[in-house]
Design an enzyme around this catalytic site. Structure first.
Site, short mmCIF file in Angstrom:
data_model
loop_
_atom_site.label_atom_id
_atom_site.label_comp_id
_atom_site.label_asym_id
_atom_site.label_seq_id
_atom_site.Cartn_x
_atom_site.Cartn_y
_atom_site.Cartn_z
N ASP A 62 0.86 -1.19 0.00
CA ASP A 62 0.00 0.00 0.00
C ASP A 62 0.90 1.24 0.00
O ASP A 62 2.11 1.15 -0.25
CB ASP A 62 -1.00 -0.04 1.17
N CYS A 114 3.36 -3.30 3.96
CA CYS A 114 2.53 -2.16 4.35
C CYS A 114 3.23 -1.49 5.53
O CYS A 114 4.42 -1.73 5.75
CB CYS A 114 1.09 -2.57 4.63
N GLY A 115 2.52 -0.67 6.28
CA GLY A 115 3.17 0.02 7.39
C GLY A 115 3.76 -0.96 8.39
O GLY A 115 4.94 -0.89 8.74
N THR A 116 2.93 -1.88 8.86
CA THR A 116 3.38 -2.86 9.85
C THR A 116 3.59 -4.25 9.26
O THR A 116 4.30 -5.07 9.84
CB THR A 116 2.33 -3.01 10.96
N GLY A 117 2.91 -4.55 8.19
CA GLY A 117 2.87 -5.92 7.63
C GLY A 117 1.58 -6.64 7.99
O GLY A 117 1.16 -7.57 7.29
N GLY A 162 -1.76 -5.75 8.10
CA GLY A 162 -2.95 -5.66 7.26
C GLY A 162 -2.83 -6.50 6.00
O GLY A 162 -3.76 -7.24 5.64
N HIS A 167 9.93 -23.11 9.49
CA HIS A 167 8.90 -23.73 10.34
C HIS A 167 7.49 -23.63 9.77
O HIS A 167 6.67 -24.51 10.03
CB HIS A 167 8.92 -23.09 11.73
N ARG A 208 7.42 0.82 7.63
CA ARG A 208 7.51 1.93 8.59
C ARG A 208 8.41 1.64 9.78
O ARG A 208 8.95 2.57 10.39
CB ARG A 208 6.11 2.29 9.11
N ARG A 217 2.11 -29.68 11.51
CA ARG A 217 1.47 -28.45 12.01
C ARG A 217 0.95 -27.58 10.87
O ARG A 217 -0.16 -27.05 10.94
CB ARG A 217 2.46 -27.67 12.88
#
Ligand code: RB5
Length: 146
Positions: A8, A65-68, A70, A98, A109, A136
């Site tokens: 984004d 994105c900013g944090t990852g 979203g 893993h 960001r 898993r």
């Protein structure tokens, strides 16, 4: 191999350095946008990339994105996607070893370009270790219990 990319307005700046990094390895990057700083909604671009993976247009992908968070939340709604967020190279390596992540999701960001490129390198070079982790990973798709 083709690697998809989507970000984004708070992630698109990583496209250029990642493309350069991949080109040095003779890997083609397909950019699904966004392409500029105008504010956009991350789900629009995450789902564009997720559809490309579902259809097999690209084998694996990187999103930002900013944090990852979203982008990862949206991408993980796609059947063929297993996306993991990495804020450092150790986590990037582990999300392949893993979790067998086929999409690496980065934070523009809160993480430097240098560390983000190290994340890409570690994730690309790592291999899924299988064994108990395969058991898993096979349990990740939600199956409603009676
Ligand atoms: C955009 O401001 C920001 O919310 C977005 O890039 C992302 O960090 C959301 O998870």
């Amino acid at each position: 191999m083709k690697i998809g990319f989507a970000g984004d307005h708070a992630g698109f700046l990583l496209a250029a350095p990642i493309k350069d990094f991949l080109e040095r390895r003779d890997i083609e990057m397909v950019n699904y946008g966004t392409f500029g700083p105008d504010s956009v909604d991350y789900p629009d671009f995450a789902h564009r990339l997720g559809e490309a993976i579902d259809k097999g247009e690209v084998e694996i992908a990187i999103a930002a994105c900013g944090t990852g968070n979203g982008m990862a939340m949206c991408l993980n709604k796609h059947a063929a996607v297993r996306a993991g967020v990495a804020w450092n190279r150790e986590i990037a390596k582990l999300c392949k070893e893993h979790n067998d992540a086929n999409v690496l999701v980065l934070s523009q960001r809160f993480v430097s370009v240098e560390e983000n490129l190290a994340c890409v390198r570690e994730w690309l070079d790592a291999e899924f270790v299988g064994g108990r982790h395969a058991r898993r990973v096979a349990k990740i798709p939600y199956v409603p219990q009676k």
